[in-house]
Design an enzyme around this catalytic site. Structure first.
Site, PDB file in Angstrom:
ATOM      1  N   GLN A   1       0.819  -1.212   0.000  1.00  0.00           N
ATOM      2  CA  GLN A   1       0.000   0.000   0.000  1.00  0.00           C
ATOM      3  C   GLN A   1       0.853   1.262   0.000  1.00  0.00           C
ATOM      4  O   GLN A   1       0.531   2.244  -0.676  1.00  0.00           O
ATOM      5  CB  GLN A   1      -0.948   0.004   1.202  1.00  0.00           C
ATOM      6  CG  GLN A   1      -2.106  -0.974   1.093  1.00  0.00           C
ATOM      7  CD  GLN A   1      -3.091  -0.616  -0.006  1.00  0.00           C
ATOM      8  OE1 GLN A   1      -3.142   0.508  -0.493  1.00  0.00           O
ATOM      9  NE2 GLN A   1      -3.894  -1.594  -0.405  1.00  0.00           N
TER      10      GLN A   1
ATOM     11  N   HIS B   1      -6.524   1.314   7.131  1.00  0.00           N
ATOM     12  CA  HIS B   1      -7.267   0.246   7.804  1.00  0.00           C
ATOM     13  C   HIS B   1      -7.473   0.733   9.239  1.00  0.00           C
ATOM     14  O   HIS B   1      -6.551   1.279   9.858  1.00  0.00           O
ATOM     15  CB  HIS B   1      -6.474  -1.050   7.771  1.00  0.00           C
ATOM     16  CG  HIS B   1      -7.180  -2.236   8.368  1.00  0.00           C
ATOM     17  ND1 HIS B   1      -8.553  -2.423   8.264  1.00  0.00           N
ATOM     18  CD2 HIS B   1      -6.722  -3.287   9.078  1.00  0.00           C
ATOM     19  CE1 HIS B   1      -8.891  -3.553   8.865  1.00  0.00           C
ATOM     20  NE2 HIS B   1      -7.809  -4.089   9.377  1.00  0.00           N
TER      21      HIS B   1
ATOM     22  N   GLY C   1      -2.009  -2.789  -2.826  1.00  0.00           N
ATOM     23  CA  GLY C   1      -1.335  -1.574  -3.273  1.00  0.00           C
ATOM     24  C   GLY C   1      -0.784  -1.663  -4.681  1.00  0.00           C
ATOM     25  O   GLY C   1      -0.781  -0.671  -5.425  1.00  0.00           O
TER      26      GLY C   1
END
Length: 351
Positions: free
Chosen positions: A40, A120, A146
């Site tokens: 990510q 998250h 990601g």
């Protein structure tokens, strides 16, 4: 802004935003420090830079990741520099590491008007991080890995995102969050407004019961049934893993209806008559237990304990699966498919 009615009665209609609804200017005026350059961190930060955002990657002094950051045209700073430099501190390091990073480098050092951002809600929802009341806290969670966030952006598309606000001290948090989502490509696919609770609990459940845990276990079990019955492992690999992408692509594009429209009558009949015998009421009951363990914090405590012990349980299970016959067979077969390497989302030496 587009409003979509949920099939179930909810307190408020689901809100979905697209690029046309979003003003990026406030986000583009902010300095963003990204903590973590994994999947990510890589995807989001490179997209941010391409969208004109002022973004730097936070690394420890002497980190080996610095070369990857530089190779992707990014600049790195230290944790100490980030606390002073950044307007937005984006936590993209592993969930259970976030609390330690926050405590060591940022607790007691945040200034009014700064923002903590997540992709998250784990650390905030389960109480591992308790931010001061005068900072903004929000999340933007792309609904895909990601590397896919990056590859879709490069193709002119975008991975849909979830967006949630935990604290709005500045009164501008929603506008900034939407601007961020647009800059990583989410405005192309749609940005759905939700809560930290709903994002965290549904994300964990999806990973464990369906997308990763459930799918991987089903694939391995199918492979084992065929090979134990005497069929060649190569045949079992193609039937239980390789062709799964073709089916999932159809489902992704048009749901179960398009998948069933595309397959043969034989496959369609086997689907609706045999599938429920594999995933039956007992399976659903076990899924409910998994959801309960997520909701009451059992999973969070178990996972956190394993990570703090050096991840012995996680490492042993992942290593065992790496040597599973389906992986051994798959590595051999994928090596024969030269076209796969040309379009892989994951290039381990680069991202």
């Amino acid at each position: 802004m587009m409003t979509v009615n949920s099939p179930q009665a909810l307190p408020e209609a689901l809100k979905v935003y697209y690029d046309k609804d979003i003003d990026r200017s406030k986000l583009l005026s902010k300095k963003i420090a990204v903590i973590g350059f994994g999947s990510q961190g890589f995807g989001q930060s490179v997209n941010l830079k391409a969208s004109g955002a002022n973004v730097k990657i936070v690394l420890r002094q002497g980190s080996k990741t610095a070369e990857k950051v530089k190779a992707n045209g990014m600049e790195s700073i230290t944790f100490e520099e980030a606390a002073d430099w950044a307007d937005i501190l984006l936590f993209l390091c592993p969930d259970v590491v976030q609390a330690d990073v926050y405590t060591q480098y940022f607790e007691g050092k945040l200034r009014k008007g700064q923002a903590l951002m997540f992709s998250h809600g784990f650390a905030i929802h389960f109480g591992y991080i308790t931010p001061p009341a005068d900072v903004d806290v929000f999340l933007v969670a792309p609904k895909g890995p990601g590397h896919l966030v990056r590859s879709e952006y490069e193709r002119g598309r975008g991975v849909p995102c979830l967006m949630a606000i935990h604290q709005d001290a500045s009164g501008e948090t929603k506008e900034i969050a939407l601007g961020y989502a647009a800059c990583v490509g989410g405005g192309r696919g749609g940005v759905i407004e939700t809560t930290f609770k709903d994002e965290t609990e549904t994300d964990l459940f999806g990973e464990q019961a369906v997308l990763c845990g459930g799918a991987a276990a089903l694939v391995k079990a199918g492979f084992e049934v065929l090979t134990e019955a005497g069929y060649p492992p190569e045949m079992a690999y193609f039937e239980c893993l390789h062709e799964l992408k073709l089916i999932v692509d159809l489902m992704y594009e048009g749901g179960l209806d398009d998948m069933r429209y595309s397959i043969s009558d034989t496959a369609r009949y086997g689907d609706v008559t045999r599938g429920p015998r594999v995933v039956d009421a007992d399976t659903k009951a076990r899924m409910k237990v998994i959801l309960k363990e997520i909701q009451d914090g059992t999973f969070a405590r178990e996972f956190t304990a394993d990570v703090r012990a050096g991840m012995p349980h996680l490492k042993s299970l992942v290593e065992a699966d790496s040597q599973h016959p389906i992986e051994v067979t798959g590595r051999k077969l994928r090596g024969m498919m030269s076209w796969l390497s040309e379009s892989k989302n994951v290039q381990r030496d680069k991202n």
